[in-house]
Design a protein around this motif. Structure first.
Motif, short mmCIF file in Angstrom:
data_model
loop_
_atom_site.label_atom_id
_atom_site.label_comp_id
_atom_site.label_asym_id
_atom_site.label_seq_id
_atom_site.Cartn_x
_atom_site.Cartn_y
_atom_site.Cartn_z
N LEU A 128 0.82 -1.20 0.00
CA LEU A 128 0.00 0.00 0.00
C LEU A 128 0.86 1.26 0.00
O LEU A 128 0.61 2.20 -0.75
N TYR A 129 1.87 1.27 0.87
CA TYR A 129 2.78 2.41 0.93
C TYR A 129 4.03 1.99 1.69
O TYR A 129 4.11 0.88 2.25
N LEU A 130 5.02 2.87 1.71
CA LEU A 130 6.27 2.62 2.40
C LEU A 130 6.42 3.61 3.55
O LEU A 130 6.14 4.80 3.39
N LEU A 131 6.87 3.10 4.68
CA LEU A 131 7.24 3.96 5.80
C LEU A 131 8.73 4.22 5.72
O LEU A 131 9.52 3.29 5.55
N GLU A 132 9.12 5.48 5.85
CA GLU A 132 10.53 5.84 5.72
C GLU A 132 10.99 6.54 6.99
O GLU A 132 10.25 6.63 7.98
N GLU A 133 12.21 7.03 6.96
CA GLU A 133 12.81 7.66 8.14
C GLU A 133 11.92 8.79 8.67
O GLU A 133 11.48 9.66 7.93
N GLY A 134 11.65 8.72 9.97
CA GLY A 134 10.82 9.74 10.61
C GLY A 134 9.36 9.37 10.73
O GLY A 134 8.59 10.08 11.39
N ASP A 135 8.95 8.26 10.10
CA ASP A 135 7.55 7.82 10.18
C ASP A 135 7.35 6.91 11.39
O ASP A 135 8.26 6.20 11.82
N LEU A 136 6.13 6.91 11.90
CA LEU A 136 5.74 5.98 12.95
C LEU A 136 5.06 4.76 12.33
O LEU A 136 4.32 4.88 11.35
N LEU A 137 5.33 3.60 12.90
CA LEU A 137 4.59 2.39 12.55
C LEU A 137 3.59 2.16 13.68
O LEU A 137 3.97 1.87 14.81
N LEU A 138 2.32 2.32 13.35
CA LEU A 138 1.25 2.10 14.32
C LEU A 138 0.61 0.76 14.00
O LEU A 138 -0.07 0.62 12.98
N PRO A 139 0.83 -0.27 14.82
CA PRO A 139 0.32 -1.60 14.50
C PRO A 139 -1.18 -1.61 14.27
O PRO A 139 -1.93 -0.84 14.89
N ASP A 140 -1.61 -2.48 13.37
CA ASP A 140 -3.03 -2.60 13.02
C ASP A 140 -3.73 -3.46 14.06
O ASP A 140 -3.86 -4.67 13.91
N ILE A 141 -4.20 -2.83 15.13
CA ILE A 141 -4.85 -3.58 16.20
C ILE A 141 -6.30 -3.89 15.86
O ILE A 141 -6.97 -4.63 16.58
#
Length: 265
Positions: free
Chosen positions: A71-84
């Motif tokens: 869908l998209y890429l997370l790069e430096e400075g992004d947060l990964l918010l788990p899909d709860i």
């Protein structure tokens, strides 16, 4: 965040704003993080992934995948918010992998949220982050979605007894019964009925043949008319329209068969 599709320039501006909000929040929380080195991972979640953690991408990138689609890429400075919100089945889960590897900072989600909601300023900042993230996700979804067919239906009102379409005419429109009921007649014999929500007139429009029946309003009917060219484009892009059309055609065949049986008795 990097979109895996062509996006408008405002996506890049919003993405930079999102990173600035994240950096500001983390600085205010002064929360220690646990570094995590992620090895290249082609499928599934990266080794060490823990849904009870919130991650900050320090270096590299992570692919966000759902149903085997990036869908998209997370790069430096992004947060990964788990899909709860996802289910427990692997196919229904959002997954995070990396083609090149990444360096992450992990924060226990529960402690992270406690710190956020203890401080009104941090709470406001977190709300802005979530709203901005939602805006980015919306733009990614729009970039992956084909442009809708530009249907410009006209609406007409038919009083009881008026013909909506006539047997033997050529069809330039497909119709949708917005409200009311109508009778279907073949050679002046009633062979079926059309109710609210049904599509009719498609066969002649799609096959360039003459109308095989007359449709006459039994009550006051509000009818949407879609030009056949636009309807053809619509069914190419929208499988739900095809399903609805097939259901209506099947019902029409059943009604016709019942009428034929009645006439033979």
């Amino acid at each position: 965040m990097l979109a895996n599709a062509e996006v408008a320039r405002d996506f890049l501006v919003l993405g930079q704003h999102y990173k600035e909000l994240v950096a500001s929040l983390l600085a205010s929380l002064e929360m220690p993080a646990t570094p995590l080195q992620v090895a290249p991972t082609k499928r599934g979640n990266f080794p060490g992934f823990d849904p009870s953690q919130i991650y900050l991408i320090e270096q590299g990138s992570l692919a966000v995948r759902y149903h085997d689609r990036t869908l998209y890429l997370l790069e430096e400075g992004d947060l990964l918010l788990p899909d709860i919100a996802g289910g427990r089945e692997e196919a229904a889960m959002v997954q995070y992998s990396s083609d090149i590897g990444a360096t992450l900072n992990a924060y226990p989600a529960l402690e992270f949220m406690h710190r956020v909601y203890r401080d009104p300023a941090a709470t406001r900042q977190w709300t802005r982050i979530l709203v901005t993230y939602a805006g980015l996700a919306l733009r990614v979804a729009a970039a992956h979605t084909p442009a809708d067919a530009e249907t410009t239906p006209g609406f007409e009102l038919y009083e009881a007894g008026q013909d909506i379409i006539r047997q033997g005419e050529y069809g330039d429109y497909v119709f949708h019964m917005s409200s009311g009921t109508a009778e279907v007649l073949v050679d002046s014999v009633v062979v079926g009925r059309i109710g609210q929500g049904e599509i009719f007139g498609a066969m002649a429009a799609l096959t360039h043949a003459e109308r095989s029946a007359t449709v006459r309003a039994k009550t006051t009917c509000s009818v949407a008319k879609v030009p056949k060219e636009q309807f053809t484009e619509l069914i190419k892009r929208n499988p739900a329209t095809i399903h609805s059309l097939l259901v209506d055609m099947a019902n029409a065949i059943v009604n016709l068969n019942q009428q034929l049986v009645s006439l033979r008795k």
